[in-house]
Design a protein around this motif. Sequence first.
Motif, mmCIF file in Angstrom:
data_model
loop_
_atom_site.group_PDB
_atom_site.id
_atom_site.type_symbol
_atom_site.label_atom_id
_atom_site.label_comp_id
_atom_site.label_asym_id
_atom_site.label_seq_id
_atom_site.Cartn_x
_atom_site.Cartn_y
_atom_site.Cartn_z
ATOM 1 N N PHE A 131 34.437 23.806 32.917
ATOM 2 C CA PHE A 131 34.415 22.402 32.490
ATOM 3 C C PHE A 131 35.813 21.864 32.161
ATOM 4 N N ALA A 132 36.624 22.640 31.443
ATOM 5 C CA ALA A 132 37.953 22.154 31.054
ATOM 6 C C ALA A 132 38.801 21.865 32.296
ATOM 7 N N GLN A 133 38.742 22.795 33.247
ATOM 8 C CA GLN A 133 39.506 22.636 34.479
ATOM 9 C C GLN A 133 39.028 21.418 35.273
ATOM 10 N N LEU A 134 37.699 21.239 35.296
ATOM 11 C CA LEU A 134 37.134 20.095 36.011
ATOM 12 C C LEU A 134 37.543 18.775 35.347
ATOM 13 N N LEU A 135 37.640 18.796 34.025
ATOM 14 C CA LEU A 135 38.066 17.583 33.316
ATOM 15 C C LEU A 135 39.492 17.202 33.714
ATOM 16 N N VAL A 136 40.357 18.227 33.809
ATOM 17 C CA VAL A 136 41.746 17.956 34.194
ATOM 18 C C VAL A 136 41.764 17.336 35.600
ATOM 19 N N THR A 137 40.990 17.945 36.511
ATOM 20 C CA THR A 137 40.926 17.403 37.883
ATOM 21 C C THR A 137 40.428 15.962 37.861
ATOM 22 N N MET A 138 39.429 15.704 37.009
ATOM 23 C CA MET A 138 38.877 14.341 36.908
ATOM 24 C C MET A 138 39.948 13.363 36.414
ATOM 25 N N PHE A 139 40.711 13.772 35.388
ATOM 26 C CA PHE A 139 41.734 12.879 34.837
ATOM 27 C C PHE A 139 42.848 12.609 35.860
ATOM 28 N N GLU A 140 43.076 13.607 36.744
ATOM 29 C CA GLU A 140 44.179 13.462 37.710
ATOM 30 C C GLU A 140 43.784 12.676 38.955
ATOM 31 N N ASN A 141 42.478 12.435 39.126
ATOM 32 C CA ASN A 141 42.007 11.775 40.351
ATOM 33 C C ASN A 141 41.195 10.526 40.045
#
Length: 504
Positions: A152-162
């Motif tokens: 989840f944490a990694q996916l959140l970062v990806t979400m914030f970057e895209n």
Amino acid sequence: MADHNIMQYTSTNDEQESALQNKYMDEAAFYVDALSKQLGRKPLCCVTTFGCQMNARDSEKLLGILTRIGYLPTEKEEEADFVIYNTCTVRDNANQRVYGRLGFLNSLKRKKPHLKIALCGCMMQEKSVIEKIWQSYRFVDLIFGTHNIFKFAQLLVTMFENQEMIIDIWQETDQIVEELPVSRKYPYKSGINIMFGCNNFCSYCIVPYVRGRERSRDPKEIIREIERLVADGVVEVMLLGQNVNSYGKNLKEPITFAQLLQEVEQIDGLKRIRFMTSHPKDLSDELIDVMKHSTKICRHLHLPVQAGSDRILQAMNRRYTKEQYLSLVEKIKTAMPDIAITTDIIVGFPGETLEDVEETIDVVRKVQYDNAFTFIYSKRTGTPAAAMENQVPEEIVREGFDKLLKVVQDTARERAALLQGKVMEALVEEVNEQDDSLLTGRLSNNMLVHFPAGDIQIGQLVMVSLDTCHGFYYTGHVVDKKLSEAQLRDSLRELEKTQQFPIK
Ligand code: 5AD
Ligand code: SF4
């Protein structure tokens, strides 16, 4: 679907994985901090749970990460800056509720463009769902499934970057990642996953397809987690799995569920142990014996029967007969006369007639369930039952369902009335919603009792006299501990006399 949105992170070993996710939490915290500066306040997150206790536990993990990276929790979706739906797909009405509420989230996002929307859980493991969201709900920012929740944490970062929708669905995983933050809903009780997935393939059920194969957690990790929880004020744990009775079979050093319970029992400071769900086909004599001699395992067993007709049980692939189920219940009640038994029942499985429903009603009458969750059969695409030709017309299902429900409610009421006037131990759970001079406590058998608060604290175990039974709950008053122990013994002795054997 555009391929570049579909993520597939490679797996590392589990310890490395938790370190990696902690690193992503630090990174995500930068984005949340930037949002906080932009808003002039801490951003709010809302985690909405659909479905079972497993999902409720997963939601605590999601909230643990969200609070770690700087969000404040809220229960009001309309004021949140991040909303995540942890979905269920066991029955179609759960799916429909999600689609309905997504419309509302869309209108919120139009008013508040920085709002981030994420979807996860069982429903997302279905291809048709992802396609529908991709087609009709393009405002969703992040979608992931049941197998990669630890990412989840990694996916959140990806979400914030895209800016585009991020979709990451795995078909399976053998990873169990420990040591991630959890934000617990209750200070005094907690769910603990002991296993994930299900191998049973009951023919109506979608769970094995969306939750994958059975994987048990290492017993040492489970004990360590409970010890930490107890140190943090937890007195009651609920061990969670789709089929806890097959816990441990596939571990490198196999251990039975009953052995795990014995280890949990040893934990100092832990007062109560619950577990769910038990499949009747796997419930062992060893487990009955361990429960009987335990002072911590609650006197409650959730034992889904699903149907009473042998023909339907076979078509459901339940792998027991009505006779075997009743014998098992008799064995359990003989060993523990004060036990409360609850169940799940499905009405309207393909080919089920009203005569078949009579068989189910017969089981309810014989077992005398303390409570039963009754469901109308819901066709789940991809399950064997969905392809069966003899789907039951709605009016027939309704007729059987109403008849069954009445018997279920009458028996549960009769069972509850048996305890009126008895003294039992209750764990104080909360201030009563309707009347704040009252507290609500849960009995070992899972029933609720409301009583005047006095100077009693939430999380305490108290002896309560169940003065009046109101059908499905009691009102009562707290009694002196020493006095009540003798009363408790008398109550149990009387209760034993109410069991009628043989039940068949
Ligand atoms: N339709 C209706 N009820 C179902 N359940 C599981 N699958 C279905 C379905 N397709 C019920 C079972 C199970 C509970 C969690 O949900 O009774 O025990
Ligand atoms: Fe579904 Fe049967 Fe597994 Fe329960 S045991 S989750 S009903 S397949």
